[in-house]
Design a protein around this motif. Structure first.
Motif, PDB file in Angstrom:
ATOM      1  N   UNK A 119       0.863  -1.167   0.000  1.00 43.84           N
ATOM      2  CA  UNK A 119       0.000   0.000   0.000  1.00 43.84           C
ATOM      3  C   UNK A 119       0.902   1.220   0.000  1.00 43.84           C
ATOM      4  N   UNK A 120       1.388   1.564  -1.175  1.00 49.08           N
ATOM      5  CA  UNK A 120       2.348   2.653  -1.314  1.00 49.08           C
ATOM      6  C   UNK A 120       1.617   3.978  -1.243  1.00 49.08           C
ATOM      7  N   UNK A 121       2.149   4.891  -0.480  1.00 46.77           N
ATOM      8  CA  UNK A 121       1.597   6.235  -0.422  1.00 46.77           C
ATOM      9  C   UNK A 121       2.517   7.134  -1.237  1.00 46.77           C
ATOM     10  N   UNK A 122       1.984   7.727  -2.294  1.00 50.96           N
ATOM     11  CA  UNK A 122       2.763   8.645  -3.104  1.00 50.96           C
ATOM     12  C   UNK A 122       2.827   9.954  -2.333  1.00 50.96           C
ATOM     13  N   UNK A 123       4.021  10.413  -2.090  1.00 49.23           N
ATOM     14  CA  UNK A 123       4.172  11.633  -1.314  1.00 49.23           C
ATOM     15  C   UNK A 123       4.713  12.744  -2.194  1.00 49.23           C
ATOM     16  N   UNK A 124       4.653  13.955  -1.676  1.00 54.60           N
ATOM     17  CA  UNK A 124       5.183  15.082  -2.425  1.00 54.60           C
ATOM     18  C   UNK A 124       6.674  14.915  -2.656  1.00 54.60           C
ATOM     19  N   UNK A 125       7.369  14.244  -1.734  1.00 56.79           N
ATOM     20  CA  UNK A 125       8.809  14.047  -1.883  1.00 56.79           C
ATOM     21  C   UNK A 125       9.118  13.197  -3.115  1.00 56.79           C
ATOM     22  N   UNK A 126       8.236  12.245  -3.469  1.00 54.54           N
ATOM     23  CA  UNK A 126       8.493  11.372  -4.611  1.00 54.54           C
ATOM     24  C   UNK A 126       8.138  12.033  -5.945  1.00 54.54           C
ATOM     25  N   UNK A 127       7.516  13.203  -5.902  1.00 54.66           N
ATOM     26  CA  UNK A 127       7.126  13.900  -7.118  1.00 54.66           C
ATOM     27  C   UNK A 127       8.333  14.557  -7.779  1.00 54.66           C
ATOM     28  N   UNK A 128       9.276  15.032  -6.990  1.00 54.17           N
ATOM     29  CA  UNK A 128      10.473  15.638  -7.550  1.00 54.17           C
ATOM     30  C   UNK A 128      10.455  17.158  -7.548  1.00 54.17           C
ATOM     31  N   UNK A 129       9.359  17.748  -7.109  1.00 47.26           N
ATOM     32  CA  UNK A 129       9.273  19.200  -6.968  1.00 47.26           C
ATOM     33  C   UNK A 129       8.273  19.488  -5.861  1.00 47.26           C
ATOM     34  N   UNK A 130       8.261  20.728  -5.404  1.00 50.71           N
ATOM     35  CA  UNK A 130       7.336  21.104  -4.339  1.00 50.71           C
ATOM     36  C   UNK A 130       6.760  22.482  -4.629  1.00 50.71           C
ATOM     37  N   UNK A 131       5.790  22.885  -3.833  1.00 48.09           N
ATOM     38  CA  UNK A 131       5.145  24.181  -4.009  1.00 48.09           C
ATOM     39  C   UNK A 131       6.204  25.283  -3.935  1.00 48.09           C
ATOM     40  N   UNK A 132       6.154  26.194  -4.900  1.00 50.23           N
ATOM     41  CA  UNK A 132       7.101  27.300  -4.962  1.00 50.23           C
ATOM     42  C   UNK A 132       8.245  27.070  -5.931  1.00 50.23           C
ATOM     43  N   UNK A 133       8.476  25.814  -6.327  1.00 48.15           N
ATOM     44  CA  UNK A 133       9.569  25.516  -7.253  1.00 48.15           C
ATOM     45  C   UNK A 133       9.272  26.050  -8.647  1.00 48.15           C
ATOM     46  N   UNK A 134      10.339  26.436  -9.364  1.00 50.85           N
ATOM     47  CA  UNK A 134      10.212  26.823 -10.761  1.00 50.85           C
ATOM     48  C   UNK A 134      10.304  25.541 -11.581  1.00 50.85           C
ATOM     49  N   UNK A 135       9.362  25.389 -12.500  1.00 51.82           N
ATOM     50  CA  UNK A 135       9.287  24.154 -13.295  1.00 51.82           C
ATOM     51  C   UNK A 135       9.247  24.506 -14.784  1.00 51.82           C
ATOM     52  N   UNK A 136       9.477  23.477 -15.590  1.00 45.74           N
ATOM     53  CA  UNK A 136       9.253  23.584 -17.022  1.00 45.74           C
ATOM     54  C   UNK A 136       8.252  22.500 -17.402  1.00 45.74           C
ATOM     55  N   UNK A 137       7.376  22.824 -18.319  1.00 50.64           N
ATOM     56  CA  UNK A 137       6.367  21.867 -18.774  1.00 50.64           C
ATOM     57  C   UNK A 137       6.980  21.057 -19.909  1.00 50.64           C
ATOM     58  N   UNK A 138       6.916  19.722 -19.805  1.00 48.67           N
ATOM     59  CA  UNK A 138       7.596  18.839 -20.756  1.00 48.67           C
ATOM     60  C   UNK A 138       6.708  18.302 -21.870  1.00 48.67           C
ATOM     61  N   UNK A 139       5.386  18.442 -21.742  1.00 50.06           N
ATOM     62  CA  UNK A 139       4.494  17.975 -22.808  1.00 50.06           C
ATOM     63  C   UNK A 139       3.138  18.641 -22.666  1.00 50.06           C
ATOM     64  N   UNK A 140       2.304  18.451 -23.668  1.00 48.99           N
ATOM     65  CA  UNK A 140       0.963  19.022 -23.632  1.00 48.99           C
ATOM     66  C   UNK A 140       0.916  20.421 -24.214  1.00 48.99           C
ATOM     67  N   UNK A 141      -0.195  21.115 -24.035  1.00 53.06           N
ATOM     68  CA  UNK A 141      -0.380  22.426 -24.654  1.00 53.06           C
ATOM     69  C   UNK A 141       0.581  23.504 -24.130  1.00 53.06           C
ATOM     70  N   UNK A 142       1.124  23.314 -22.930  1.00 55.69           N
ATOM     71  CA  UNK A 142       2.061  24.296 -22.371  1.00 55.69           C
ATOM     72  C   UNK A 142       3.514  23.838 -22.519  1.00 55.69           C
ATOM     73  N   UNK A 143       3.767  22.890 -23.410  1.00 54.95           N
ATOM     74  CA  UNK A 143       5.105  22.327 -23.596  1.00 54.95           C
ATOM     75  C   UNK A 143       6.147  23.432 -23.776  1.00 54.95           C
ATOM     76  N   UNK A 144       7.209  23.367 -22.955  1.00 54.22           N
ATOM     77  CA  UNK A 144       8.299  24.322 -23.049  1.00 54.22           C
ATOM     78  C   UNK A 144       8.116  25.577 -22.204  1.00 54.22           C
ATOM     79  N   UNK A 145       6.950  25.768 -21.613  1.00 61.21           N
ATOM     80  CA  UNK A 145       6.688  26.962 -20.812  1.00 61.21           C
ATOM     81  C   UNK A 145       7.307  26.799 -19.429  1.00 61.21           C
ATOM     82  N   UNK A 146       7.710  27.926 -18.858  1.00 61.12           N
ATOM     83  CA  UNK A 146       8.207  27.961 -17.490  1.00 61.12           C
ATOM     84  C   UNK A 146       7.074  28.434 -16.588  1.00 61.12           C
ATOM     85  N   UNK A 147       7.093  27.977 -15.363  1.00 64.04           N
ATOM     86  CA  UNK A 147       6.079  28.398 -14.408  1.00 64.04           C
ATOM     87  C   UNK A 147       6.519  28.091 -13.000  1.00 64.04           C
TER      88      UNK A 147
END
Length: 184
Positions: A119-147
């Motif tokens: 019964x694995x609990x997916x945590x925010x730590x396993x996501x690889x980013x957290x609230x406030x982090x700067x990210x890049x979108x890797x696919x979809x309609x916002x592909x390549x956008x920073x946020x």
């Protein structure tokens, strides 16, 4: 919480893709009605698998913990009464219990153990980013956008990000799998 000797594991069948929503809804009803002693746990059996995409920059395989072992099924540890049956059976997305007719059949402890279910609990730590982090979108309609990450919903595997669109900051909800933390 004390483990009630009468509580057994039951299997509820859900519409495809509704497992997380069913789990959330049942947990909300349990909390609101203070039924923690009657409906003790709601779990979605998950397995850890290697991510199918390319390995991370450092050459190591990343782990992904969101593959459902039994799609369309949710395991519920509960004391079966008319009330608890009614609550679960009438939760949006639930089609019924596993068992003949309308009579739910509990799993034995041996059956639960034999499933080999983590019964694995997916945590925010396993996501690889957290609230406030700067990210890049890797696919979809916002592909390549920073946020920037505004919030993370582990249950739905989505995140709300803020991107600059037409000179204004706009929020968008996208899948966690479409986001990568921007390395500084």
């Amino acid at each position: 919480m004390e483990d009630n000797a009468q509580a057994k594991w039951y299997v509820a069948h859900t519409y495809s893709g509704y497992e997380n929503k069913v789990k959330q809804n049942i947990e909300k009803v349990v909390e609101n009605r203070r039924l923690q002693d009657m409906i003790q746990e709601v779990r979605i059996p998950l397995e850890t698998t290697d991510e199918a995409e390319a390995p991370a920059e450092d050459g190591k395989k990343r782990k992904k913990e969101d593959n459902k072992l039994f799609p369309s099924y949710v395991l519920i540890k509960m004391v079966m009464t008319d009330d608890t049956w009614y609550i679960v059976r009438n939760t949006r997305g639930v089609t019924g219990f596993v068992g003949p007719g309308s009579k739910p059949v509990p799993l034995t402890d041996k059956e639960v153990a034999a499933l080999g279910v983590d019964f694995v609990k997916v945590s925010e730590a396993s996501v690889g980013f957290e609230v406030g982090d700067t990210i890049t979108v890797t696919s979809g309609p916002f592909n390549g956008w920073l946020g920037s990450v505004q919030s993370i919903n582990i249950e739905d595997q989505t995140a709300v990000i803020a991107v600059s669109m037409f000179g204004r900051e706009t929020e968008a909800t996208i899948s966690i799998s479409q986001i990568k933390k921007l390395e500084e």
